[in-house]
Design a protein around this motif. Structure first.
Motif, mmCIF file in Angstrom:
data_model
loop_
_atom_site.group_PDB
_atom_site.id
_atom_site.type_symbol
_atom_site.label_atom_id
_atom_site.label_comp_id
_atom_site.label_asym_id
_atom_site.label_seq_id
_atom_site.Cartn_x
_atom_site.Cartn_y
_atom_site.Cartn_z
ATOM 1 N N TRP A 199 0.844 -1.184 0.000
ATOM 2 C CA TRP A 199 0.000 0.000 0.000
ATOM 3 C C TRP A 199 0.881 1.236 0.000
ATOM 4 C CZ3 TRP A 199 -5.107 -0.219 -0.762
ATOM 5 C CH2 TRP A 199 -5.745 -1.449 -0.554
ATOM 6 N N VAL A 200 0.441 2.283 -0.685
ATOM 7 C CA VAL A 200 1.197 3.528 -0.797
ATOM 8 C C VAL A 200 0.285 4.665 -0.361
ATOM 9 C CG1 VAL A 200 2.453 5.063 -2.344
ATOM 10 C CG2 VAL A 200 2.535 2.589 -2.721
ATOM 11 N N LEU A 201 0.736 5.460 0.616
ATOM 12 C CA LEU A 201 -0.135 6.455 1.239
ATOM 13 C C LEU A 201 0.531 7.812 1.349
ATOM 14 C CD1 LEU A 201 -2.658 7.308 3.008
ATOM 15 C CD2 LEU A 201 -1.322 6.501 4.982
ATOM 16 N N ASP A 202 -0.198 8.840 0.922
ATOM 17 C CA ASP A 202 0.103 10.216 1.332
ATOM 18 C C ASP A 202 -1.038 10.622 2.258
ATOM 19 O OD1 ASP A 202 0.730 12.845 1.697
ATOM 20 O OD2 ASP A 202 1.228 13.226 -0.386
ATOM 21 N N SER A 226 -2.288 19.492 -4.538
ATOM 22 C CA SER A 226 -2.646 18.140 -4.121
ATOM 23 C C SER A 226 -3.075 17.269 -5.294
ATOM 24 C CB SER A 226 -3.747 18.129 -3.059
ATOM 25 O OG SER A 226 -5.035 18.099 -3.638
ATOM 26 N N GLN A 227 -3.226 15.988 -5.023
ATOM 27 C CA GLN A 227 -3.688 15.046 -6.027
ATOM 28 C C GLN A 227 -5.167 15.223 -6.354
ATOM 29 O OE1 GLN A 227 -1.997 10.920 -6.048
ATOM 30 N NE2 GLN A 227 -0.919 11.588 -4.200
ATOM 31 N N ALA A 228 -5.810 16.190 -5.729
ATOM 32 C CA ALA A 228 -7.161 16.556 -6.167
ATOM 33 C C ALA A 228 -7.158 16.917 -7.646
ATOM 34 C CB ALA A 228 -7.692 17.723 -5.335
ATOM 35 N N LYS A 229 -6.018 17.411 -8.176
ATOM 36 C CA LYS A 229 -5.911 17.717 -9.602
ATOM 37 C C LYS A 229 -6.148 16.467 -10.444
ATOM 38 C CE LYS A 229 -1.823 19.659 -9.416
ATOM 39 N NZ LYS A 229 -1.621 19.912 -7.971
ATOM 40 N N TYR A 230 -5.607 15.350 -10.001
ATOM 41 C CA TYR A 230 -5.810 14.105 -10.742
ATOM 42 C C TYR A 230 -7.298 13.732 -10.762
ATOM 43 C CZ TYR A 230 -0.805 12.830 -10.994
ATOM 44 O OH TYR A 230 0.543 12.772 -11.274
ATOM 45 N N GLY A 231 -7.959 13.905 -9.622
ATOM 46 C CA GLY A 231 -9.384 13.609 -9.574
ATOM 47 C C GLY A 231 -10.172 14.506 -10.506
ATOM 48 N N ILE A 264 -6.383 12.775 0.645
ATOM 49 C CA ILE A 264 -5.826 11.560 1.234
ATOM 50 C C ILE A 264 -5.695 10.591 0.073
ATOM 51 C CG2 ILE A 264 -6.186 9.632 2.805
ATOM 52 C CD1 ILE A 264 -7.835 13.004 3.422
ATOM 53 N N ALA A 265 -4.453 10.231 -0.257
ATOM 54 C CA ALA A 265 -4.175 9.465 -1.472
ATOM 55 C C ALA A 265 -3.638 8.085 -1.107
ATOM 56 C CB ALA A 265 -3.168 10.214 -2.343
ATOM 57 N N LEU A 266 -4.361 7.055 -1.516
ATOM 58 C CA LEU A 266 -4.018 5.678 -1.141
ATOM 59 C C LEU A 266 -4.039 4.798 -2.376
ATOM 60 C CD1 LEU A 266 -3.475 3.579 1.137
ATOM 61 C CD2 LEU A 266 -5.965 3.367 1.374
ATOM 62 N N ALA A 267 -2.971 4.046 -2.592
ATOM 63 C CA ALA A 267 -2.879 3.167 -3.756
ATOM 64 C C ALA A 267 -2.346 1.805 -3.332
ATOM 65 C CB ALA A 267 -1.967 3.771 -4.822
ATOM 66 N N LEU A 268 -2.549 0.823 -4.195
ATOM 67 C CA LEU A 268 -2.024 -0.524 -3.962
ATOM 68 C C LEU A 268 -1.115 -0.909 -5.117
ATOM 69 C CD1 LEU A 268 -1.964 -3.194 -2.348
ATOM 70 C CD2 LEU A 268 -3.972 -3.923 -3.674
ATOM 71 N N LEU A 269 0.116 -1.285 -4.784
ATOM 72 C CA LEU A 269 1.047 -1.845 -5.761
ATOM 73 C C LEU A 269 0.990 -3.359 -5.673
ATOM 74 C CD1 LEU A 269 4.335 0.253 -5.278
ATOM 75 C CD2 LEU A 269 2.428 0.699 -6.818
ATOM 76 N N ASP A 270 0.938 -4.011 -6.817
ATOM 77 C CA ASP A 270 1.025 -5.465 -6.891
ATOM 78 C C ASP A 270 2.136 -5.795 -7.876
ATOM 79 O OD1 ASP A 270 0.682 -8.187 -6.932
ATOM 80 O OD2 ASP A 270 -1.500 -8.117 -7.122
#
Length: 383
Positions: A165-168, A291-296, A187-193
């Protein structure tokens, strides 16, 4: 642009290469691997939503305080660490049957120093209040040591093996001490596999539910974007509305495009962005939000281009882009470095990039890459 659930269409930019180049068994393997993230997606959305609730409490207290109090860094520290502790707690409890690895921005080192006991206690109270607000958890309140342990789950280095898991825990404007109600953070949360981003969630408490171009000051705010590899990108409200599928802007003419860039010039070169926009013929002024709100916002078509060119020597961290990148790509967009190379999240905490990070739709990307290289060459020639 928004697409209702009743009019979902299967996008083929992932499926066509699979059909052309892989045997039938691989197709089913891909689909099964995608479906296997349902439990992880539910846990990620729950974790990010609860962390957003914690941050909203802190922001509300800052907005109600006087100017002198806003210069106090401790409420922001409480929110940052508290958000990470909440996300860590939720993921561990929701996914208790899986190995747990978290790559995150914070560790508890400063909270273990002499004089930090009051701050740690504030974090502990806020974390426990937030967890208690979720009725599905009937657990004893976390001790101070329990909070520190939850924060320190984020010490993983990630990498190409296994799941991480990757978290800011708080990305951007709540971390500036002059907090305003419209400031953007995520709040930015991702999963790497196996080094690949397969899932991403962005909780954006201050982002309007309506497109930025038509927002009103009285409009509802609080967006939750989520994406799983091969399944598209969806937006909910943080209050729990039904998910709506979103896609990136379909604009093909650069002159009609709008452009996102960081609010702070220190985060990205506004001069370089301006040069690129001029070469593309972009007429609208840039939309500057942090923030990553730009991506959203990009994923739902609020803008068509995102440019980020940090100062020379700065190394991008994976938690600043992992969740946002899949939210955009699953909405039909492209995220790459300034040369068009895909982002590689498999090398630990940092991204190795050419010059910066860009995002756009597939139609605009060729002309965007050309304008970027021309602007970079001109800047180098002028030095």
């Amino acid at each position: 642009m928004y697409i209702g659930l009743s009019s979902l269409r299967i996008r083929t930019h992932f499926v066509i290469p699979t059909l052309n180049h892989k045997p039938k068994s691989s197709i089913f393997s891909f689909l099964n691997s995608s479906m296997s993230y349902n439990k992880e997606l539910a846990a990620a959305k729950k974790a990010a939503s609860l962390a957003a609730k914690l941050c909203q409490k802190v922001q509300k207290s800052l907005l109600q305080s006087d100017v002198q109090s806003r210069l106090d860094k401790s409420p922001v520290t409480v929110a940052d660490y508290g958000s990470q502790a909440v996300v860590s707690f939720v993921l561990e409890h929701e996914l208790s049957d899986e190995p747990f690895s978290l790559v995150a921005e914070e560790d508890s080192g400063d909270l273990r120093k002499d004089g930090a006991q009051d701050t740690l206690e504030r974090i502990r109270v806020l974390v426990n209040d937030t967890i208690a607000s979720e009725s599905t958890y009937s657990v004893s309140p976390l001790s101070a040591d329990g909070v520190l342990a939850a924060i320190d789950n984020g010490r993983s280095e990630g990498g190409p093996v296994g799941r991480h898991w990757v978290l800011d825990p708080i990305d951007a404007k709540i971390a500036s001490y002059q907090v305003c109600e419209g400031d953007q953070y995520a709040i930015a949360l991702a999963l790497l596999d196996k080094g690949r981003v397969v899932l991403g969630v962005l909780a954006c408490p201050n982002l309007p539910l309506a497109p930025l171009a038509v927002q009103t000051s009285a409009g509802p705010t609080g967006c939750l974007f989520s994406a799983v590899l091969g399944e598209g990108t969806y937006m909910d409200s943080l209050d729990g509305s039904s998910p709506v599928k979103v896609i990136v802007s379909p604009i093909e003419n650069p002159e009609e495009a709008s452009l996102f860039e960081s609010y702070e010039a220190a985060h990205s070169s506004h001069d370089l962005s301006s040069s690129i926009a001029k070469k593309l013929g972009v007429k609208a002024p840039p939309v500057r939000i942090d923030s990553q709100a730009k991506y959203g916002a990009l994923s739902r078509g609020d803008g068509a281009i995102y440019l980020r060119f940090p100062n020379a020597g700065y190394r991008e961290k994976i938690w600043d882009h992992a969740a946002g990148s899949i939210v955009v790509t699953e909405a039909g967009g492209i995220v790459s470095d300034a040369a068009g190379n895909p982002l590689n999240f498999s090398k630990g905490n940092y991204l190795d990039l050419y010059k910066g990070i860009i995002a756009s739709n597939q139609k605009l990307m060729p002309s965007l890459l050309k304008a970027i290289q021309q602007s970079i060459d001109e800047k180098a020639a002028s030095l």
